[in-house]
Design a protein around this motif. Structure first.
Motif, PDB file in Angstrom:
ATOM      1  N   PRO A 111     -18.664  15.529  48.544  1.00  0.00           N
ATOM      2  CA  PRO A 111     -19.897  15.050  49.186  1.00  0.00           C
ATOM      3  C   PRO A 111     -20.604  16.200  49.909  1.00  0.00           C
ATOM      4  CG  PRO A 111     -18.041  13.596  49.663  1.00  0.00           C
ATOM      5  CD  PRO A 111     -17.476  14.833  49.030  1.00  0.00           C
ATOM      6  N   PRO A 112     -21.917  16.107  50.090  1.00  0.00           N
ATOM      7  CA  PRO A 112     -22.654  17.148  50.812  1.00  0.00           C
ATOM      8  C   PRO A 112     -22.025  17.432  52.178  1.00  0.00           C
ATOM      9  CG  PRO A 112     -24.179  15.625  49.796  1.00  0.00           C
ATOM     10  CD  PRO A 112     -22.795  15.039  49.614  1.00  0.00           C
ATOM     11  N   GLY A 113     -21.960  18.724  52.505  1.00  0.00           N
ATOM     12  CA  GLY A 113     -21.404  19.131  53.791  1.00  0.00           C
ATOM     13  C   GLY A 113     -19.892  19.280  53.801  1.00  0.00           C
ATOM     14  N   SER A 136     -12.751  15.651  48.491  1.00  0.00           N
ATOM     15  CA  SER A 136     -12.723  14.486  49.385  1.00  0.00           C
ATOM     16  C   SER A 136     -13.625  13.360  48.909  1.00  0.00           C
ATOM     17  CB  SER A 136     -13.128  14.918  50.796  1.00  0.00           C
ATOM     18  OG  SER A 136     -14.408  15.522  50.772  1.00  0.00           O
ATOM     19  N   GLY A 137     -14.061  13.434  47.671  1.00  0.00           N
ATOM     20  CA  GLY A 137     -14.956  12.406  47.144  1.00  0.00           C
ATOM     21  C   GLY A 137     -14.218  11.178  46.658  1.00  0.00           C
ATOM     22  N   PRO A 183     -16.860  26.186  49.942  1.00  0.00           N
ATOM     23  CA  PRO A 183     -17.984  25.301  50.274  1.00  0.00           C
ATOM     24  C   PRO A 183     -18.599  24.695  49.018  1.00  0.00           C
ATOM     25  CG  PRO A 183     -18.669  27.595  50.431  1.00  0.00           C
ATOM     26  CD  PRO A 183     -17.189  27.596  50.135  1.00  0.00           C
ATOM     27  N   ARG A 184     -19.372  23.668  49.220  1.00  0.00           N
ATOM     28  CA  ARG A 184     -20.060  22.975  48.112  1.00  0.00           C
ATOM     29  C   ARG A 184     -21.277  23.795  47.691  1.00  0.00           C
ATOM     30  NH1 ARG A 184     -24.008  18.602  47.388  1.00  0.00           N
ATOM     31  NH2 ARG A 184     -23.273  17.328  45.659  1.00  0.00           N
ATOM     32  N   ARG A 185     -21.000  24.863  46.922  1.00  0.00           N
ATOM     33  CA  ARG A 185     -22.042  25.739  46.380  1.00  0.00           C
ATOM     34  C   ARG A 185     -21.636  26.188  44.989  1.00  0.00           C
ATOM     35  NH1 ARG A 185     -22.422  28.596  51.816  1.00  0.00           N
ATOM     36  NH2 ARG A 185     -20.719  29.866  51.045  1.00  0.00           N
TER      37      ARG A 185
END
Length: 133
Positions: free
Chosen positions: A54-56, A77-78, A8-10
């Motif tokens: 990206p967020p999420g 995926s950015g 995850p994005r953390r």
């Protein structure tokens, strides 16, 4: 052989990605590659979090073992493609891709319809590592 994991994005995902590649390399008995690949995945995961996820959304780390090599991949995926820069001596950032390119035997970036994959290839040791005593 291949292993892949999504993160995850953390911030904690950078350490988790290091743990993932370390445990995989040790399982494959490739201890001599651990330090370089651990440093590289840390740089690439940090770049993915700062610039590519990206967020999420998540990023993924894949590690693949082939004949005489290990390939590390970090996919996000950015938008946009990373650029290897030669930072000036006073810069506090911008060294990550330069560093990983120097440590790896090969380096590249694959552009996808959504996102990109930054990959590195490392030659595996030609002689087996002695077992710890």
């Amino acid at each position: 052989m291949s292993q892949q994991q999504r993160f995850p994005r953390r911030r904690a995902s950078v350490g988790a990605s290091r743990d993932f590649v370390t445990s995989t390399l040790l399982k494959w008995e490739l201890r001599p590659l651990v330090q370089d690949i651990k440093l590289c995945v840390s740089e690439l995961a940090t770049n993915a979090l700062l610039h590519g996820v990206p967020p999420g959304r998540e990023f993924s780390v894949g590690i693949h073992r082939g004949e005489g090599l290990v390939r590390l991949e970090v996919r996000d995926s950015g938008p946009g493609l990373p650029v290897v820069r030669q930072p000036d001596n006073d810069a506090c950032s911008g060294r990550g891709l330069h560093l990983v390119r120097e440590l790896a035997d090969d380096f590249g970036i694959d552009d996808h319809v959504v996102g990109k994959t930054v990959w590195l290839v490392f030659k595996t040791p030609t002689t087996p590592e002695p077992a710890p005593s």
